[in-house]
Design an enzyme around this catalytic site. Structure first.
Site, PDB file in Angstrom:
ATOM      1  N   ASP A   1      16.137  19.347  39.542  1.00  0.00           N
ATOM      2  CA  ASP A   1      15.122  18.437  39.008  1.00  0.00           C
ATOM      3  C   ASP A   1      15.442  17.004  39.420  1.00  0.00           C
ATOM      4  OD1 ASP A   1      12.810  17.777  37.685  1.00  0.00           O
ATOM      5  OD2 ASP A   1      13.759  17.631  35.718  1.00  0.00           O
TER       6      ASP A   1
ATOM      7  N   LYS B   1      21.777  13.234  23.744  1.00  0.00           N
ATOM      8  CA  LYS B   1      20.456  13.812  23.987  1.00  0.00           C
ATOM      9  C   LYS B   1      20.214  14.943  23.010  1.00  0.00           C
ATOM     10  CE  LYS B   1      17.383  14.921  27.693  1.00  0.00           C
ATOM     11  NZ  LYS B   1      17.164  14.549  29.085  1.00  0.00           N
TER      12      LYS B   1
ATOM     13  N   GLY C   1      15.261   6.726  25.271  1.00  0.00           N
ATOM     14  CA  GLY C   1      14.282   7.404  26.121  1.00  0.00           C
ATOM     15  C   GLY C   1      13.828   8.703  25.501  1.00  0.00           C
TER      16      GLY C   1
ATOM     17  N   GLY D   1      13.687  16.303  25.180  1.00  0.00           N
ATOM     18  CA  GLY D   1      14.125  15.776  23.900  1.00  0.00           C
ATOM     19  C   GLY D   1      14.249  14.267  23.929  1.00  0.00           C
TER      20      GLY D   1
END
Lengths: 212, 535
Positions: free
Chosen positions: B195, B102, B80, B85
């Site tokens: 988030d 990540k 992804g 990032g």
């Protein structure tokens, strides 16, 4: 030296090669927004995210400046192809770094001669005019610089929608997602942006004829 | 403007053919639509600039891609990408386990201070243990690249799941209450997610949800020192009002509860609570409007879930559930069929929410109501006769009806803009009728309706609309002036007949229109400034 903006890129190249610093600066200044837009489109196409491409442009400009004496071409077409190849290397480096592959590929010398292949390799050819006569090819480059100069004058969201839809070739659905707006809203925005770009290109054109 | 949809179709079709590598027949298109010539030229020039996909791929091709070593990890595949990032699936060689890694985009960690904050937050997150939270293994740096590794969840995100097909109500309740329990755990450890959104909730093969990317939003959302563009960074659609407005100090656990409500809303209705054309409109809606009720969008949404959802979406943090656990409890009560803790809003709240949902309609009905009450008073005390009262009543009713119908049309996205113009036009025509046939024309005090119309037109935030309403008001007032001098001879004895009065009034309408348009223009400029997406 004439002050006209685009007709005389070839002349600028010739003068700059003779060592005229003013012409050389002019030549580089002329291509900045071209590089900015192409760089942004390339990096973002690859990374599918919004990225600040200004470092890449800076690096490309510096390298082009440094290696200017190695550039052997004369025409605008060769010049833009050359810039575009330096840019492509920097973009590839950037993408590689981004992906965690820190190994920087040894920079290959950009061939001095044989700049002919650049056109084919870098997709300058316009699909609508497959068999371009030399004069058409000339005009086309003229358009390339003009369209990027015009694009640089548009407001940010107009630039973004054009970069996403036209240069990154995203369908409107994805453009809508990236810009966090609705699909009809980005379509409207795109129409308006194209219209504005047309006007801006017209103005750039007028400026050329005024000055020339 | 009316040809725009066709024009769009033509241009888009042409562009799609170009992008597909075909050669669209430009000459044929131009024969039919010569006006497209310069647009086509633009589009072709832009196409010439677009990077051929092969260009970069070929440059990258000579580097062996996989497997690639990254410190103690072997990168397996990319899973992804986001603003922050790229995420890879990777194998940790020493422990022989699969993890997700990540890589943080360098531009997000510009300063040493930034890096320090990132590491503090990531370490705090790494201390968490919960069966529905993606566990963070390690935070580190390799070849100058900052990264963290976490549990690898084989599956898809809730956003992807939702895009595939809508979920059943029981499934929705189970997912949201499980996620709420996980968020409660975050909160108990002093971490606010900030988030929460469908793409940050991962589902494994057994449809168990896992919360990811928590706490880090704070690091990547610029605080006080940051640029103004940071104010609406992120995904406003799921953001609590206090967060969307950039009041970072007020962002606490209640903001996550709002986001959970927004996720529940989207799962139930298929769309987030607020999504408008521009970031400013979305932001204004989040701050001051109520979302449409889920049952208006999808009639099959159960009433109880609607109540739970709308409580989470309250503007004021104190009106939401006190904790994520309280939300989870109520969702579980719903499943068990027990009475819910959430109470339906009382009448006062309902009226208030309705006004915020449809301010244009509410303001008109309010004004009409006041006007009509005065009229009833007049009638009651015998100052006006029955026939006059009847006329007033029918006009007021007609006006209310027109407003309600127009509001319906404004609700359709396609018709929203034309419906506003029609509505404005009908308003000024109705005011003209009232003044001409019920009141004393230009001599009536009701001419204050014109400044009201102009001021009210500013509420749509469109300069052009304010201009149209100003012009309409001027025309309409002009008709009244003609009417006054030609036909209201009886009134001319009692009123000042100099023209100066009318000129003054007309000029003040123009000035008012200019002021309102100026304010709207400023707001638009602010919108462009703040609304820019983050680099």
């Amino acid at each position: 030296m004439s002050d006209s903006r685009f007709e005389n890129v070839a002349e600028l190249i010739a003068e700059a090669r003779q060592g005229d610093a003013v012409c050389r600066d002019k030549l580089f200044g002329l291509c900045r927004s071209y590089l900015e837009i192409v760089a942004r489109a390339q990096v973002e196409t690859w990374l599918r995210a919004k990225v600040d491409a200004s470092d890449i442009v800076q690096e490309t400009m510096m390298e082009a400046f440094r290696d200017f004496e190695h550039f052997g071409g004369k025409s605008e077409q060769e010049w833009l192809g050359w810039l575009r190849r330096i840019l492509a290397h920097n973009v590839a480096d950037f993408v590689r770094r981004y992906r965690g592959t820190a190994k920087r590929q040894a920079r290959r010398e950009v061939p001095i001669r044989g700049a002919r292949d650049s056109t084919a390799a870098f997709g300058v050819a316009e699909p609508a005019a497959p068999c371009a006569t030399p004069s058409q090819a000339y005009l086309q480059i003229d358009t390339e610089l003009r369209v990027t100069a015009a694009l640089a004058t548009l407001p940010d969201d107009y630039q973004e929608v054009i970069v996403l839809r036209n240069l990154e070739r995203l369908p409107f659905n994805e453009v809508a997602q990236r810009m966090e707006r609705t699909r009809p809203a980005v379509q409207m925005l795109w129409m308006r942006a194209i219209k504005k770009l047309q006007e801006a290109m017209g103005e750039e054109g007028e400026r050329i004829t005024d000055e020339g | 403007m009316k040809d725009d949809p066709q024009r769009l179709d033509l241009l888009d079709d042409y562009l799609m053919q170009l992008q597909a590598g075909l050669r669209p027949d430009r000459a044929a298109l131009l024969r039919e639509h010569p006006e497209l010539a310069s647009s086509l030229k633009c589009i072709e020039a832009l196409e010439g600039l677009a990077p051929p996909a092969a260009e970069i791929d070929s440059l990258l091709a000579d580097v062996p891609e996989m497997p690639r070593n990254f410190g103690p990890y072997e990168l397996l595949e990319e899973v992804g990408r986001g603003g922050m990032g790229v995420v890879y699936k990777a194998r940790q060689i020493d422990l022989d386990r699969v993890v997700a890694i990540k890589m943080i985009l360098a531009s997000h960690l510009a300063s040493p201070e930034h890096i320090r904050r990132f590491q503090i937050e990531a370490r705090a997150a790494a201390r968490l243990r919960h069966s529905n939270i993606v566990h963070i293994h390690e935070v580190g740096q390799c070849h100058g690249q900052h990264y963290f590794t976490m549990e690898h969840i084989e599956g898809e995100s809730l956003a992807e799941r939702l895009a595939r097909q809508p979920l059943a109500v029981e499934e929705i309740v189970r997912l949201v209450s499980t996620v709420a329990r996980a968020v409660e755990h975050l909160h108990s450890q002093g971490i606010v997610h900030r988030d929460l959104k469908p793409s940050n909730i991962l589902l494994d093969c057994e449809n168990q949800p896992y919360v990811t990317d928590f706490g880090l939003a704070k690091v990547f959302t610029p605080g006080s020192e940051a640029t103004a563009t940071g104010v609406i960074a992120g995904t406003p659609s799921y953001m609590a009002p206090e967060q969307a407005a950039g009041r970072n100090a007020e962002v606490g656990p209640a903001a996550d509860i709002y986001s959970l409500g927004a996720i529940l809303y989207e799962l139930l209705t298929g769309e987030p609570p607020f999504r408008r054309e521009s970031p400013l409109d979305t932001l204004l809606d989040i701050l001051s409007r109520e979302p449409r009720l889920p049952r208006e969008i999808n009639a099959r949404v159960p009433r109880g879930l609607e109540l739970i959802c709308m409580k989470c979406l309250s503007k004021s943090p104190t009106d939401r559930y006190a904790s994520a656990a309280a939300l989870a409890d109520d969702l579980e009560r719903y499943v068990q069929g027990e009475p819910l803790a959430v109470r339906p809003p009382h009448l006062g709240q309902r009226i208030y929410q309705w006004v915020r949902r449809q301010p244009a309609l509410a303001s008109r009905l309010g004004a009409l109501g006041v006007f009509y009450l005065v009229e009833i008073g007049n009638y009651h005390y015998g100052t006006v006769d029955w026939a006059f009262h009847l006329r007033i009543t029918s006009l007021a009713a007609a006006w209310a009806l027109v407003s309600i119908v127009c509001q319906q049309f404004v609700g359709y996205q396609r018709l929203a803009v034309p419906a506003r113009f029609v509505w404005g036009m009908l308003d000024s025509i109705l005011l003209l009728i009232v003044l001409l046939f019920v009141a004393d024309g230009a001599a009536s005090a009701l001419i204050v309706g014109y400044p009201l119309l102009i001021a009210g037109s500013g509420l749509w935030f469109h300069v052009r609309f304010v201009g149209v309403m100003t012009v309409l008001s001027l025309i309409s007032y002009g008709i009244l002036v003609v009417d006054f001098y030609c036909w209201r001879l009886n009134l001319q004895d009692h009123f000042d007949t100099s023209y100066a009065r009318h000129i003054l009034f007309a000029l003040s309408l123009i000035v008012l229109g200019a002021i309102v348009a100026g304010l709207v223009q400023r707001l638009r400029m602010l919108s462009n400034f703040y609304g820019r997406p983050l680099p």
